[in-house]
Design an enzyme around this catalytic site. Sequence first.
Site, PDB file in Angstrom:
ATOM      1  N   ASP A  57      41.067  30.677  44.162  1.00 53.67           N
ATOM      2  CA  ASP A  57      41.141  30.780  45.579  1.00 53.67           C
ATOM      3  C   ASP A  57      39.872  31.218  46.242  1.00 53.67           C
ATOM      4  O   ASP A  57      39.213  31.520  45.619  1.00 53.67           O
ATOM      5  CB  ASP A  57      42.401  31.669  46.033  1.00 53.67           C
ATOM      6  CG  ASP A  57      42.169  33.056  45.291  1.00 53.67           C
ATOM      7  OD1 ASP A  57      41.106  33.416  44.674  1.00 53.67           O
ATOM      8  OD2 ASP A  57      43.030  33.848  45.559  1.00 53.67           O
ATOM      9  N   ASP A 112      38.773  34.664  48.548  1.00 52.51           N
ATOM     10  CA  ASP A 112      39.608  36.223  48.968  1.00 52.51           C
ATOM     11  C   ASP A 112      38.518  36.792  49.990  1.00 52.51           C
ATOM     12  O   ASP A 112      37.459  36.817  49.874  1.00 52.51           O
ATOM     13  CB  ASP A 112      39.538  36.985  47.518  1.00 52.51           C
ATOM     14  CG  ASP A 112      40.244  36.439  46.356  1.00 52.51           C
ATOM     15  OD1 ASP A 112      41.436  36.387  46.616  1.00 52.51           O
ATOM     16  OD2 ASP A 112      39.677  35.838  45.600  1.00 52.51           O
ATOM     17  N   ASP A 169      43.219  34.292  50.248  1.00 49.77           N
ATOM     18  CA  ASP A 169      43.782  35.605  50.688  1.00 49.77           C
ATOM     19  C   ASP A 169      43.015  36.257  51.665  1.00 49.77           C
ATOM     20  O   ASP A 169      41.854  36.518  51.341  1.00 49.77           O
ATOM     21  CB  ASP A 169      43.901  36.132  49.314  1.00 49.77           C
ATOM     22  CG  ASP A 169      44.939  35.695  48.186  1.00 49.77           C
ATOM     23  OD1 ASP A 169      45.965  34.953  48.810  1.00 49.77           O
ATOM     24  OD2 ASP A 169      44.657  35.930  47.048  1.00 49.77           O
TER      25      ASP A 169
HETATM   26  P1  TTP Z   1      42.473  36.823  42.271  1.00 49.08           P
HETATM   27  O1  TTP Z   1      42.177  35.959  43.464  1.00 49.08           O
HETATM   28  O2  TTP Z   1      43.834  36.789  41.497  1.00 49.08           O
HETATM   29  O3  TTP Z   1      41.274  36.650  41.004  1.00 49.08           O
HETATM   30  P2  TTP Z   1      39.864  36.249  41.167  1.00 49.08           P
HETATM   31  O4  TTP Z   1      39.246  36.269  42.204  1.00 49.08           O
HETATM   32  O5  TTP Z   1      39.480  37.611  40.350  1.00 49.08           O
HETATM   33  O6  TTP Z   1      39.663  35.132  40.130  1.00 49.08           O
HETATM   34  P3  TTP Z   1      40.079  33.425  40.747  1.00 49.08           P
HETATM   35  O7  TTP Z   1      38.560  32.972  40.903  1.00 49.08           O
HETATM   36  O8  TTP Z   1      40.622  32.775  39.604  1.00 49.08           O
HETATM   37  O9  TTP Z   1      40.520  33.571  42.222  1.00 49.08           O
HETATM   38  O10 TTP Z   1      42.554  38.447  42.696  1.00 49.08           O
HETATM   39  C1  TTP Z   1      41.282  39.063  43.358  1.00 49.08           C
HETATM   40  C2  TTP Z   1      41.343  40.579  43.068  1.00 49.08           C
HETATM   41  O11 TTP Z   1      42.431  40.823  44.034  1.00 49.08           O
HETATM   42  C3  TTP Z   1      41.818  41.184  41.647  1.00 49.08           C
HETATM   43  O12 TTP Z   1      40.883  41.801  41.163  1.00 49.08           O
HETATM   44  C4  TTP Z   1      43.079  41.881  41.789  1.00 49.08           C
HETATM   45  C5  TTP Z   1      42.981  42.058  43.543  1.00 49.08           C
HETATM   46  N1  TTP Z   1      44.244  41.869  43.907  1.00 49.08           N
HETATM   47  C6  TTP Z   1      45.104  42.900  44.458  1.00 49.08           C
HETATM   48  O13 TTP Z   1      44.543  44.261  44.382  1.00 49.08           O
HETATM   49  N2  TTP Z   1      46.456  42.934  44.801  1.00 49.08           N
HETATM   50  C7  TTP Z   1      46.898  41.689  44.493  1.00 49.08           C
HETATM   51  O14 TTP Z   1      48.227  41.770  44.863  1.00 49.08           O
HETATM   52  C8  TTP Z   1      46.550  40.698  44.236  1.00 49.08           C
HETATM   53  C9  TTP Z   1      47.160  39.380  43.981  1.00 49.08           C
HETATM   54  C10 TTP Z   1      45.058  40.818  43.922  1.00 49.08           C
HETATM   55 MN    MN Z   2      40.114  34.922  44.016  1.00 50.45          MN
HETATM   56 MN    MN Z   3      43.374  36.057  45.347  1.00 51.02          MN
END
Ligand code: TTP
Ligand code: MN
Ligand code: MN
Length: 385
Positions: A204, A206, A309
């Site tokens: 995703d 973020d 996100d």
């Molecule tokens: P993710 O987007 O799940 O993971 P990522 O970006 O490290 O890997 P990917 O490339 O697969 O997307 O989460 C990003 C960060 O957000 C992770 O360090 C944890 C944090 N987080 C929260 O703090 N609260 C939450 O509810 C979620 C879902 C994530």
């Molecule tokens: Mn992510």
């Molecule tokens: Mn995420």
Amino acid sequence: PKPCEVTPAIIMKTYACQRRTPLKHHNSFLTEPLEILAENAEFSENEGRSIAFRRSAAVLKALPHVVRAMDELKDLPCLGEHSLRVIKEILEDGTSSEVESTRQSEQFQAMKALTGVFGVGVRTADRWFREGLRSPLDLIHTGQKLNHAQQAGVQHYNDLNTPVTKKEAMVISDIVERAVKAVLPGAIIILTGGFRRGKEVGHDVDFLITHPEEGAEERLMPKIVNWLEEQGLLLYQKTTRNSYLESKDGPARPPSNMDRFERCFSIFKLEQSKMDSDTQVEASSYNSSTTDGPEERHSGSRWRAVRVDLVVSPYSQFAFATLGWTGSKLFERELRRWAGQEKGMSLSSHALYDSKQQRYLQANSEEEIFAHLGLEYIPPSERNA
Ligand code: TTP
Ligand code: MN
Ligand code: MN
Ligand code: MN
């Protein structure tokens, strides 16, 4: 070379937040199998076991060389008996029988496929597995009752399981900036998650959003979402209000690692540019053959679904939110464990509380938070534990 040169001993710290873990490392042939076992443990809701495998893998990611023999591991922390057994087997035979049978198992494959649906967690996937379901198509065929998130998850299954590229993340960054700037001039937007750690692809994209004037960010998310919806850029969104402001105990420790920011889990409709589409025609036409609506694919405009996100934080919590949303998940977990076990502090994505002094420690940057925690600063690109 000098005649009596010795290899300096590697000092491997115990907590992942005390170490530098680059994205590219030397031991994927060991860490990937260990992470299969970690994932399988998560599928059986065995969190302790899963963490143990993830910690083992993280130690190997931080090594500056390829592991070739068991005796190279004797002074390393976190390597439990089970992990060592798996590593030994891989070093001797090239593969681990336990890992390979896990990979092949019907349960692992089904759980992977079912939890791969956006909106489906381990509990739900496990229930479906026990009812005999194995894949997202089984959900459609058996007419399972799905919530809105899961419906979107099934509909866009292929797109959402196609890694998001850095280039796509940049296009989405531009869109998010336009949206936020339109509804709140002066707002600050940063890319967090894996892309901030330097990953080339992600599951995703973020974002963390704030405004230097404390309070200006309140109730911002619905405005951003409206703007995006008016432009036809959203396929799905679920906004959750900030529950931190409203909790009657004030900024006490949040009960879990879930934070309470105003946030939006969304699926963007990303137009694919002419240049991209030339190379992606084949990919998207086989994509559309299963669940993504073919009529939409044929209508001339080529697009794909991408998970995004969005999180809004008050300015005073921005450093904590940035640290908390940059990850990796294991790095975050280790930071909190370090704070609690070694420092008598409680760290969340909102604040840092010092139990001894019985007060909150303020911070305006990630560097200050590491300093409060008595840790050497680790930049995002080295938080890939
Ligand atoms: P993710 O987007 O799940 O993971 P990522 O970006 O490290 O890997 P990917 O490339 O697969 O997307 O989460 C990003 C960060 O957000 C992770 O360090 C944890 C944090 N987080 C929260 O703090 N609260 C939450 O509810 C979620 C879902 C994530
Ligand atoms: Mn992510
Ligand atoms: Mn995420
Ligand atoms: Mn190296």
